[in-house]
Write a protein that holds these residues in place. Structure first.
Motif, short mmCIF file in Angstrom:
data_model
loop_
_atom_site.label_atom_id
_atom_site.label_comp_id
_atom_site.label_asym_id
_atom_site.label_seq_id
_atom_site.Cartn_x
_atom_site.Cartn_y
_atom_site.Cartn_z
N LYS A 148 72.80 45.64 56.00
CA LYS A 148 71.81 45.47 57.34
C LYS A 148 72.69 44.16 58.15
CE LYS A 148 67.45 43.95 59.20
NZ LYS A 148 66.13 43.64 58.77
N GLN A 185 75.82 45.80 59.62
CA GLN A 185 75.47 46.65 61.14
C GLN A 185 75.08 45.81 62.10
OE1 GLN A 185 76.16 49.63 61.11
NE2 GLN A 185 76.55 50.41 59.04
N THR A 186 74.42 44.68 61.75
CA THR A 186 73.81 43.74 62.88
C THR A 186 74.93 42.75 63.59
OG1 THR A 186 71.71 43.78 61.56
CG2 THR A 186 72.01 42.13 63.39
N LEU A 187 75.62 42.36 62.64
CA LEU A 187 76.49 41.33 63.24
C LEU A 187 78.17 41.72 63.57
CD1 LEU A 187 75.68 38.35 61.03
CD2 LEU A 187 74.85 38.61 63.18
N LYS A 230 78.46 45.91 66.99
CA LYS A 230 78.02 46.05 68.63
C LYS A 230 78.68 47.02 69.18
CE LYS A 230 76.58 43.57 72.46
NZ LYS A 230 76.46 42.26 73.33
N GLU A 270 73.28 36.03 71.30
CA GLU A 270 72.75 37.17 70.38
C GLU A 270 73.17 36.76 68.85
OE1 GLU A 270 73.06 41.26 73.01
OE2 GLU A 270 74.82 40.25 72.11
N ARG A 271 74.09 36.13 68.74
CA ARG A 271 74.36 36.07 67.27
C ARG A 271 73.66 35.02 66.50
NH1 ARG A 271 79.19 34.54 67.73
NH2 ARG A 271 80.08 36.65 67.34
N LEU A 292 70.07 36.78 65.91
CA LEU A 292 70.24 37.68 65.04
C LEU A 292 70.60 36.95 63.38
CD1 LEU A 292 72.69 40.16 66.61
CD2 LEU A 292 70.20 40.34 66.13
N LEU A 345 68.03 37.35 60.15
CA LEU A 345 68.73 37.77 59.04
C LEU A 345 68.24 36.74 57.87
CD1 LEU A 345 72.13 39.34 60.16
CD2 LEU A 345 70.18 40.63 59.05
N ASN A 364 65.01 37.42 56.48
CA ASN A 364 64.72 38.42 55.64
C ASN A 364 65.43 38.31 54.49
OD1 ASN A 364 63.80 40.02 57.82
ND2 ASN A 364 65.96 41.05 58.61
#
Length: 690
Positions: free
Chosen positions: A394, A397-399, A402, A414-415, A418, A422, A425
């Motif tokens: 995850k 895929q997230t960081l 893009k 955005e980072r 995010l 994370l 999480n």
């Protein structure tokens, strides 16, 4: 060959002799499908040289009989004369009938079996452990009986090896000091007695298996060999990495096991147990000195492809992936689910550690299931490892994925958002694991590695971003927490760092470069500098401890870290100013290797600073490791135990996977080898930011 006339059986005859015999075999007169010759008489020829036994009539084979005349004048036989061969008769030669010879062989085999049955009960001694804490915390490991040590690996043992084809391929016997026969296994020139094999298996399941628990410790080595010779020898090779009774065993096994691996992968279709072997190979790869020669990432892809090809991702529908009828028992179904989960765990770790996009495949089979689907429920420890690696996926895929960015990176705003999500999480995952599965120390170590994987993205933040210092502090805490966990009281924790996986090694290297950056920048003013220096030295020690071959990649990278540390100031505070200077020294120039970009970037910088000045000869430097400068380091070293074992000699060619004749571009190894220049990017200085 002694005891036979050269005119009949001498194996040193020219090719014409061999051709003649083969022609005789293929001729109608000597057809294997015919029991009589042209004259109708029965023929009985021996297996070698077609010499008739005394019990058999020899009529009709005059063209192959020896008609040599010895007295009163020696006259060579017609056949030798026609072929221009030296015709002579061994003085010790006598004819032996085929039936008589077979009877003697059967008698000898019976005697050997009787001797083997007397050796069926091996002597097991307790293995003397180095510390009482280690003995009390772990099951006893048997030691090889001294009698076996006397003949394992000796020339006499090799000379007395007998292949008796007792129904199991690869089965052979070693003649012990007392003349008895003991069962053994052989791979090319490496011969291991059963007692040594059992000892190696016990070492594997005690020291290595906790890092990747998916095999069955209760199964015997013979059961593993019957399932897959490759899986058997991979287990033996991993257990031999630090095998004190025979420190040279791993070096001897490396090349044969590699050849067995590639020979096995040539076969189609593949065995389900080959996937298990690949899981282990990708977790503990053979040591190399150059990453461009490292096949681990490629092997992990083959592991996943083979697993899907044989239907491991749909274990309850195995019939759909084979032309044979498949009926799996519940235990077999559970094992397939566990193996599929392990494949994804291994693939994810390989991708993270090498800074590559993940090839894991988290589908319904690995999702949460209700209580009535017990066959798909993973053991607690396996479930914990899977959840941790799903989180790592995850993060990647997230960081780092893009679509709109050429490197795959989100912008600073955005980072920041995010990262907060994370991190939340991760905290939820840690609470879940603590509550539900009571994770072991190894799982905790992997959890801390996942946290470091997340925090390393801070090096992509701009110094002008709003949360820059906050993210740097999170990175500091993640780095120190991981190193503390990895270097803690590992004996009582259930693992020892020198048995760690390649992924743990890669994360320790990343943590070391993280400390190197942080402690030689403006950020050093905000943390406990002495504590950071102590942890950095500990990271160097752990990397050198995990190294198992002279001049392998860990030892080379440890040397790079030490040289950069000394040249960068060995950790120092920046003088206080009214307006603190925040510069771009923490920015990365290599940006396409995800969280591992820091490692590749640091090695590029090392080359610019050292190799460009002719000071970057790692081969000689590794032989005389650089000492870290700083009195604080010397003080800290007194509290850290140094390794008590010496690494085995370097593999003969540094790469047992084959000659590296077509290297791909890999900045890490190409930099270490001094091949290329890097097009550095100039970043503007950001000053006056508080």
């Amino acid at each position: 060959m002694h005891g036979l006339p050269v005119s009949k059986l001498d194996l040193a005859h020219t090719d014409g002799d061999t051709v003649e015999r083969q022609t005789a075999l293929n001729s109608p007169t000597f057809s294997r499908n015919s029991s009589s010759g042209a004259n109708g008489k029965k023929r009985n020829l021996s297996a070698v040289g077609f010499i008739a036994s005394p019990e058999s009539p020899e009529d009709g084979v005059d063209e192959l009989r020896c008609d040599v005349v010895q007295e009163p004048e020696y006259i060579p036989c017609k056949r030798c004369d026609r072929l221009s061969l030296d015709c002579k008769i061994d003085a010790n030669f006598r004819r032996i009938g085929k039936r008589h010879k077979n009877a003697e062989m059967e008698k000898e085999l019976s005697e050997l079996r009787a001797q083997l049955s007397q050796q069926a009960s091996p002597t097991i001694l307790q293995h003397p452990m180095k510390s009482s804490a280690s003995t009390s915390a772990s099951p006893k490991v048997p030691q090889i009986p001294s009698s076996i040590d006397q003949y394992i690996g000796s020339q006499e043992a090799v000379a007395s090896l007998m292949d008796l084809k007792s129904g199991v391929e690869g089965g052979s016997y070693l003649r012990g000091p007392n003349g008895g026969l003991l069962p053994s296994r052989r791979l090319e020139g490496v011969i291991l007695a059963q007692d040594r094999i059992r000892h190696l298996f016990l070492n594997f399941f005690r020291y290595y298996h906790p890092f990747l628990p998916f095999l069955e410790p209760d199964k015997t080595p013979d059961e593993y060999y019957a399932a897959s010779p490759l899986l058997f020898w991979v287990i033996v090779a991993v257990a031999a990495r630090r095998y004190e009774p025979d420190p040279t065993l791993f070096t001897s096994l490396a090349a044969p096991v590699s050849r067995l691996l590639w020979a096995t992968l040539e076969s189609v279709p593949q065995s389900y147990f080959v996937v298990k072997a690949l899981c282990i190979v990708c977790t503990w790869p053979t040591p190399i000195s150059s990453t461009s020669a490292d096949p681990t990432f490629m092997l992990s892809g083959m592991m996943m492809q083979i697993a899907k090809q044989i239907g491991l991702h749909r274990p309850s529908h195995a019939q759909d992936f084979t032309k044979f009828k498949v009926e799996l028992r519940e235990e077999e179904l559970k094992d397939r689910v566990r193996t599929w989960a392990t494949c994804n765990v291994v693939a994810q770790r390989v991708a993270t550690g090498y800074g590559q996009p993940p090839i894991s495949y988290y589908d319904w089979t690995l999702g949460p299931h209700s209580s009535n689907e017990s066959s798909f429920q993973l053991p607690e420890e396996s479930e914990a490892r899977l959840l941790i690696e799903r989180f790592c996926d995850k993060v990647t895929q997230t960081l780092y994925s893009k679509y709109a960015d050429p490197v795959g990176l989100p912008n600073d705003t955005e980072r920041s958002t995010l990262m907060k999500l994370l991190m939340s999480n991760l905290q939820e995952l840690e609470a879940r694991l603590t509550t539900r599965t009571n994770p072991t120390s190894v799982s905790t170590l992997y959890l801390r590695a996942a946290e470091l994987h997340l925090s390393l993205s801070t090096f992509f933040d701009s110094p002008t971003s709003e949360d820059y210092k906050f993210h740097l502090m999170q990175l500091w805490m993640s780095t120190t927490s991981f190193l503390e966990t990895a270097s803690g009281d590992n004996v009582s924790a259930g693992f020892q760092i020198h048995h760690a996986t390649n992924y743990i090694l890669q994360m320790i290297i990343a943590a070391g470069f993280s400390l190197l950056k942080l402690l030689n920048s403006f950020f050093a003013n905000h943390v406990d500098l002495d504590y950071g220096k102590k942890l950095f030295r500990r990271a160097i020690w752990m990397i050198r401890t995990i190294s198992i071959s002279a001049n392998d990649l860990p030892s080379r990278l440890a040397e790079v870290l030490a040289q950069l540390w000394n040249s960068g100031g060995a950790g120092s505070r920046i003088p206080k100013r009214s307006n603190e200077v925040v510069d771009s020294s923490l920015q990365l120039k290599v940006r396409c290797r995800m969280s591992m970009s820091l490692v590749y970037d640091s090695v590029w910088r090392w080359r610019e600073e050292f190799q460009a000045k002719g000071k970057g000869n790692l081969e000689s430097a590794v032989s005389n490791p650089t000492n870290l400068n700083s009195a604080a380091e010397s003080t800290a070293s007194s509290t850290i135990a140094e390794p008590t074992f010496a690494p085995p000699a370097m593999l003969s060619d540094g790469n047992v996977f084959g000659e590296n004749t077509n290297e791909v571009f890999d900045p890490l190894s190409w930099t270490l080898d001094g091949y290329l220049d890097f097009p550095f990017v100039n970043y503007p200085e950001a000053t006056g930011i508080t």
